[in-house]
Design a protein around this motif. Structure first.
Motif, PDB file in Angstrom:
ATOM      1  N   ARG A  25       0.981  -1.124   0.089  1.00 20.64           N
ATOM      2  CA  ARG A  25       0.128  -0.249  -0.015  1.00 20.64           C
ATOM      3  C   ARG A  25       0.920   1.394  -0.030  1.00 20.64           C
ATOM      4  NH1 ARG A  25      -5.322  -0.519   0.247  1.00 20.64           N
ATOM      5  NH2 ARG A  25      -6.132  -2.782   0.909  1.00 20.64           N
ATOM      6  N   ARG A  31      -3.398   0.449  -3.204  1.00 20.72           N
ATOM      7  CA  ARG A  31      -2.616  -0.834  -3.189  1.00 20.72           C
ATOM      8  C   ARG A  31      -1.507  -0.487  -4.412  1.00 20.72           C
ATOM      9  NH1 ARG A  31      -5.869  -5.898  -3.956  1.00 20.72           N
ATOM     10  NH2 ARG A  31      -6.912  -4.669  -5.526  1.00 20.72           N
ATOM     11  N   VAL A  69      -5.384  -2.280  -9.689  1.00 24.06           N
ATOM     12  CA  VAL A  69      -3.961  -2.079  -9.226  1.00 24.06           C
ATOM     13  C   VAL A  69      -3.434  -1.420 -10.544  1.00 24.06           C
ATOM     14  CG1 VAL A  69      -1.669  -2.435  -7.996  1.00 24.06           C
ATOM     15  CG2 VAL A  69      -3.654  -3.483  -7.331  1.00 24.06           C
TER      16      VAL A  69
END
Length: 105
Positions: A25, A31, A69
């Motif tokens: 993170r 993330r 992500v």
């Protein structure tokens, strides 16, 4: 154009039956995936026992995209607030107080 390959940390289940990319993170909570330019750089930050694999940057990005992500951090460094140690008490606690402290944690 040269193919860029990163050393990417993995998470391995206790019995070794499952392997997955290890995600991290950012400070803002998003993330991210990380890649290291060498196994030595990975071991310096995450320890010599950290499982890892080599992935081309395009493959890594394709693997993390379905997870939502979109950030790849290359050769990250540990960034954490400094740890302040509490002041030591002027008199050491009694063994009973220390035991009581441990039981309440």
């Amino acid at each position: 154009m040269a193919r860029v390959v990163w050393h990417v940390p993995l998470t391995v289940s206790g019995n070794g039956g499952t392997t997955a990319l290890r995600l991290f993170r950012l400070r803002d909570g998003r993330r991210c995936a990380v890649g290291f330019s060498s196994p030595e750089a990975l071991a310096a930050l995450l320890g010599p026992g950290q499982a890892h694999t080599e992935l081309a940057e395009t493959a890594l990005r394709e693997m993390i995209a379905p997870l939502g992500v979109d950030t790849l951090v290359v050769d990250p460094r540990l960034v954490a607030p400094s740890v302040s140690t509490p002041a030591a008490p002027s008199t050491p606690p009694s063994p009973a107080a220390a035991t009581a402290q441990l039981q309440h944690r």
